[in-house]
Design an enzyme around this catalytic site. Structure first.
Site: not given
Lengths: 389, 142
Positions: A86, A209-210, A212, A336
């Site tokens: 990341c 949450c980030s 997909i 992300h």
């Protein structure tokens, strides 16, 4: 070492894109060149591409050469791909910085790109498991959410952090993203929406949450002389730090809410830049999950250990507070696309420090920080500064 | 050519593939083992073929007790990788002074608690491409 500056930046639309890996490279490259009319592709001496999963999602390796050809760049000084999960994009910026500071190049593009939503949704998540230890972790089905959930559980138990405070990170970043046309999510979110969203891994809910996301971003990095030829408002790279505590969950500090490597990476970057946490006006921190943003406040020195919940709840990390964190919308709001994230963060700080961030502008922003983690024990921090500071 | 998935999420455990194969051989017999460095006598988790402390690549195998307690856990309900079902209890287990990452099987997720005693429960997963059985070191309530 020579001074190094960012002189141009561009970001593709982030989202579940009807676009190929190469389409995304074209889109970010065009956005960056369009925003930097003094630079043509043939002027760029080097290219570093941050990208994590193209072998799985695009059936493509040899990424830097492929991207250089796609954009008409003929590298004469540097061509490389960076893969650090990341943090891949920011790790690429550090390579460009080091080459230019050392006098080995004068003008380098750093591009981050990821096409994650391919070949299918559950396979996209399976692919993400390559970022943890395949033999001892991913074989059980581990990906990032349970790792950060352990940190959230511990932060709640040790400091009394509440689900509402975790949710307020989601509210803030979704709200910021609604002012960013390139963000994955555009609609904002209320506290109720975050708290009622689907449970992913206890206690982290979907809007904490980030997602997909597919996307790409590019920045142009230059030596001082070249930068002054190209723009009257370069944004200087003033400090950088990177530190690792460990890779596997069982190698990290036993207290999963304590991230010593982030404190060390931040301290190194502050020292190099000659600034302190109190000098930072705008910060793009790695909110892959809401808990990661809260712990970043603490380890980067925006607040004391254990006080991040009240810090976000009282608006101290929002417009009007001590430091505006994730005005772009963060990873939670923007999405992300792994390799693209760090480069998009740099593009946001570049816009903020030049006063070009429009509806997201942080008033008179002079010092900016970006942070990526690539796991709870691995961190990289950059400090950027405007001409007059 | 139709689309096919070419991903094997499990380790290759046989002696043809890893110098740690003894771990998997003992696990298949119900024993949880790890390596102890011959050079500095350091006990490792997970097992390792090179000691980052003293630089030795010589190690002995040592059986652990197989019984420990839950140090930290989370229940993942959604967003699991292809081929893995939820709800799934991921846990850090303290065992003989080591921290071991695993999953808890045979447990009601809402009843899992920090400090709960657990024991190793070898979990058979898909055979390797040569038809050899494969096992992972899962845990269950003690």
């Amino acid at each position: 070492m020579r001074k190094v500056a960012v002189v141009g930046a561009g970001v593709s639309k982030f989202g579940v894109r009807k676009a190929s890996y190469r389409d995304l490279i074209w889109e970010a490259g065009k956005a960056c060149f369009d925003a930097t009319p003094a630079v043509k592709p043939k002027d760029v001496e080097g290219l570093v591409v941050g990208s994590v999963l193209p072998e799985r999602t695009a059936f493509q390796s040899h990424i830097s050469s492929m991207a250089a050809e796609a954009l008409g760049i003929r590298p004469s000084a540097l061509s490389a791909r960076t893969e650090h999960m990341c943090a891949s994009g920011t790790v690429g910026i550090r390579y460009a910085y080091a080459f230019i500071a050392a006098g080995l190049a004068d003008l380098v593009m750093v591009l981050g790109v990821e096409k994650l939503n391919q070949p299918s949704g559950d396979e996209a998540i399976l692919n993400m498991g390559t970022g943890v230890d395949r033999e001892w972790e991913a074989a059980f089905g581990l990906t990032a959410p349970p790792c950060f959930a352990l940190a959230a559980q511990r932060h709640i138990a040790a400091y009394g952090t509440t689900e509402e405070q975790l949710a307020m990170v989601g509210v803030k970043n979704h709200t910021h993203a609604s002012k960013n046309p390139t963000a994955h999510f555009q609609k904002g979110a209320t506290l109720d929406q975050v708290l009622c969203s689907r449970m992913i891994s206890t206690p982290l809910r979907l809007f904490m949450c980030s997602p997909i996301t597919d996307g790409a971003a590019a920045v142009l990095v230059a030596s001082e002389d070249r930068a002054r030829d190209l723009t009257d408002r370069p944004v200087w790279i003033r400090g950088t730090g990177q530190a690792l505590d460990g890779f596997q969950l069982t190698s990290l500090h036993e207290d999963y809410a304590h991230w010593p490597a982030l404190e060390r990476a931040g301290r190194a970057a502050y020292r190099m830049a000659g600034v302190t946490a109190g000098d930072v006006d705008v910060a793009e921190v790695h909110d892959c999950f809401a808990i990661a943003e809260l712990i970043a406040y603490e380890e980067l020195g925006f607040c004391r250990k254990g006080e991040a919940g009240p810090f976000v709840a009282h608006g101290r990390s929002d417009y009007g507070g001590e430091v505006v964190v994730n005005p772009r919308g963060g990873l939670i709001g923007c999405g992300h696309p792994l390799g693209a994230t760090g480069v998009a963060q740099a593009a946001e700080v570049f816009a903020q420090l030049r006063g070009e961030a429009g509806a997201r502008q942080v008033p008179d922003a002079a010092v900016g920080l970006t942070h990526n983690n690539s796991g709870m024990g691995e961190h990289v921090v950059m400090i950027y500064g405007r001409e007059d500071r | 050519m139709p689309y096919f998935r070419a991903t094997d999420p499990f380790p290759l455990e046989s002696a043809d593939h890893t110098k740690l194969h003894e771990f998997y051989a003992r696990l298949a017999a119900g024993r949880l083992a790890t390596t102890r460095c011959v050079g500095c006598r350091r006990l490792a988790w997970p097992p390792r073929g090179f000691c980052g402390e003293c630089g030795s690549d010589r190690f002995d195998w040592t059986d652990l007790s197989g019984e420990g307690t839950i140090h930290a856990f989370t229940v993942q309900e959604a967003g699991l990788p292809a081929g893995f079902d939820g709800p799934r209890v991921f846990a850090i287990v303290k065992i003989d002074g080591l921290r071991v990452f695993s999953i808890l099987v045979g447990a009601e997720p809402s009843k899992v608690a920090i400090g709960q005693p657990v024991r190793v429960s070898p979990l058979r997963v898909a055979d390797d491409p040569n038809g050899n059985a494969r096992w992972l070191p899962a845990f269950c309530p003690a």
